[in-house]
Design a protein around this motif. Structure first.
Motif, mmCIF file in Angstrom:
data_model
loop_
_atom_site.group_PDB
_atom_site.id
_atom_site.type_symbol
_atom_site.label_atom_id
_atom_site.label_comp_id
_atom_site.label_asym_id
_atom_site.label_seq_id
_atom_site.Cartn_x
_atom_site.Cartn_y
_atom_site.Cartn_z
ATOM 1 N N GLY A 105 0.800 -1.225 0.000
ATOM 2 C CA GLY A 105 0.000 0.000 0.000
ATOM 3 C C GLY A 105 0.826 1.264 0.000
ATOM 4 O O GLY A 105 0.503 2.242 -0.668
ATOM 5 N N LEU A 106 1.929 1.255 0.747
ATOM 6 C CA LEU A 106 2.768 2.437 0.856
ATOM 7 C C LEU A 106 3.350 2.842 -0.494
ATOM 8 O O LEU A 106 3.588 4.028 -0.749
ATOM 9 C CB LEU A 106 3.885 2.180 1.866
ATOM 10 N N SER A 107 3.584 1.866 -1.379
ATOM 11 C CA SER A 107 4.108 2.171 -2.708
ATOM 12 C C SER A 107 3.004 2.437 -3.722
ATOM 13 O O SER A 107 3.228 3.114 -4.725
ATOM 14 C CB SER A 107 4.980 1.012 -3.205
ATOM 15 N N THR A 108 1.810 1.917 -3.461
ATOM 16 C CA THR A 108 0.711 2.045 -4.424
ATOM 17 C C THR A 108 -0.034 3.362 -4.296
ATOM 18 O O THR A 108 -0.283 4.047 -5.287
ATOM 19 C CB THR A 108 -0.283 0.880 -4.243
ATOM 20 N N ALA A 109 -0.406 3.734 -3.075
ATOM 21 C CA ALA A 109 -1.251 4.912 -2.865
ATOM 22 C C ALA A 109 -0.673 6.195 -3.464
ATOM 23 O O ALA A 109 -1.389 6.941 -4.140
ATOM 24 C CB ALA A 109 -1.543 5.085 -1.376
ATOM 25 N N PRO A 110 0.612 6.498 -3.259
ATOM 26 C CA PRO A 110 1.141 7.749 -3.818
ATOM 27 C C PRO A 110 1.145 7.792 -5.342
ATOM 28 O O PRO A 110 1.187 8.877 -5.931
ATOM 29 C CB PRO A 110 2.579 7.792 -3.268
ATOM 30 N N SER A 141 17.282 -5.814 3.083
ATOM 31 C CA SER A 141 18.329 -6.660 2.512
ATOM 32 C C SER A 141 18.613 -6.100 1.126
ATOM 33 O O SER A 141 17.864 -6.341 0.182
ATOM 34 C CB SER A 141 17.859 -8.119 2.422
ATOM 35 N N TYR A 142 19.684 -5.328 1.018
ATOM 36 C CA TYR A 142 19.975 -4.615 -0.222
ATOM 37 C C TYR A 142 21.006 -5.348 -1.080
ATOM 38 O O TYR A 142 21.836 -6.111 -0.557
ATOM 39 C CB TYR A 142 20.520 -3.225 0.091
ATOM 40 N N THR A 154 14.467 3.181 -3.206
ATOM 41 C CA THR A 154 14.350 4.633 -3.393
ATOM 42 C C THR A 154 13.636 5.003 -4.684
ATOM 43 O O THR A 154 13.638 6.157 -5.079
ATOM 44 C CB THR A 154 15.746 5.287 -3.379
ATOM 45 N N GLY A 155 13.037 4.015 -5.337
ATOM 46 C CA GLY A 155 12.221 4.314 -6.510
ATOM 47 C C GLY A 155 12.780 3.880 -7.842
ATOM 48 O O GLY A 155 12.055 3.875 -8.842
ATOM 49 N N SER A 165 11.520 -10.972 -3.185
ATOM 50 C CA SER A 165 12.781 -11.440 -2.614
ATOM 51 C C SER A 165 13.244 -10.700 -1.364
ATOM 52 O O SER A 165 13.882 -11.297 -0.489
ATOM 53 C CB SER A 165 13.895 -11.352 -3.659
ATOM 54 N N HIS A 166 12.931 -9.409 -1.248
ATOM 55 C CA HIS A 166 13.455 -8.670 -0.090
ATOM 56 C C HIS A 166 12.680 -7.387 0.169
ATOM 57 O O HIS A 166 13.248 -6.301 0.199
ATOM 58 C CB HIS A 166 14.934 -8.341 -0.289
ATOM 59 N N PRO A 167 11.370 -7.486 0.412
ATOM 60 C CA PRO A 167 10.596 -6.265 0.682
ATOM 61 C C PRO A 167 11.062 -5.590 1.964
ATOM 62 O O PRO A 167 11.166 -6.250 3.007
ATOM 63 C CB PRO A 167 9.162 -6.785 0.823
ATOM 64 N N PRO A 168 11.376 -4.302 1.929
ATOM 65 C CA PRO A 168 11.711 -3.606 3.175
ATOM 66 C C PRO A 168 10.499 -3.593 4.105
ATOM 67 O O PRO A 168 9.390 -3.261 3.683
ATOM 68 C CB PRO A 168 12.074 -2.191 2.701
#
Length: 202
Positions: A105-110, A141-142, A154-155, A165-168
């Motif tokens: 949601g945090l990435s979708t809403a904006p 996990s970067y 960061t986009g 694989s590694h969602p923050p």
């Protein structure tokens, strides 16, 4: 052939950089371990239904529902801005901790501000720690080359790659009760906007 050599070198470096992601603990597991170790039994944990339910059930641990009360929220449900504001406030009021998978949601809403004006404002304020919650833990996990980490949240990276694989994972802890008047002031502009349930800007 210089272009071909550059392409091969870039692909090799990219493969080397992402390898540590697959040899380290998955962020969802790391965040779940932190919850079991740091969140008191009986706490109310707010989770979003658009993400995998956390904490995960881990070997040697009680089932999550036996240790915590899980407060669930669908952050992307279409509703009026007034209804959405009330739903979000109730969600926070009922939660001692809030777990966010930042690829959901945090990435979708904006990206859809005409559809989710209140949700967009909510995520901004939550990350700014203005809603009575402070960031208690972040599991990441970067990609990495030696000691050099390359943050890919960061986009610029494909969200589907991070999602699988590694969602923050961000975990917020309640720090204070937020008065209704303060909430209304923070969300007044977002609530005044219409919510148009379309994928494309009207």
């Amino acid at each position: 052939n210089a272009p071909l050599a550059t392409l091969v070198l870039t692909a090799f470096v990219g493969a080397v950089a992402v390898l540590p992601i697959y040899t380290s603990v998955h962020t969802q597991i790391a965040a779940s371990r932190w919850i079991y170790e740091g969140v008191p039994q009986g706490s109310r944990i707010g989770i979003e239904t658009t993400a995998i339910e956390m904490p995960l059930a881990l070997p040697g641990r009680p089932r999550p529902v036996e240790q915590y009360t899980l407060v669930k929220l669908d952050p992307l449900a279409d509703a009026s801005t007034v209804e959405t504001s009330a739903k979000l406030r109730a969600f926070l009021n009922e939660s001692d901790y809030v777990v966010l998978d930042t690829t959901q949601g945090l990435s979708t809403a904006p990206r859809l501000p005409w559809r989710y004006p209140v949700q967009s404002r909510y995520y901004t304020l939550l990350r700014q720690e203005k809603l009575g919650f402070t960031l208690a833990h972040k599991a990441t996990s970067y990609p990495r080359i030696g000691p050099l980490e390359i943050p890919d949240d960061t986009g610029w990276a494909d969200l589907s790659f991070m999602d699988s694989s590694h969602p923050p994972i961000l975990i917020f802890k309640r720090s204070r009760a937020l008065p209704e008047a303060e909430w209304n002031q923070l969300f007044a502009e977002a609530i005044s906007q219409p919510s148009v349930a379309t994928r494309h800007r009207p």
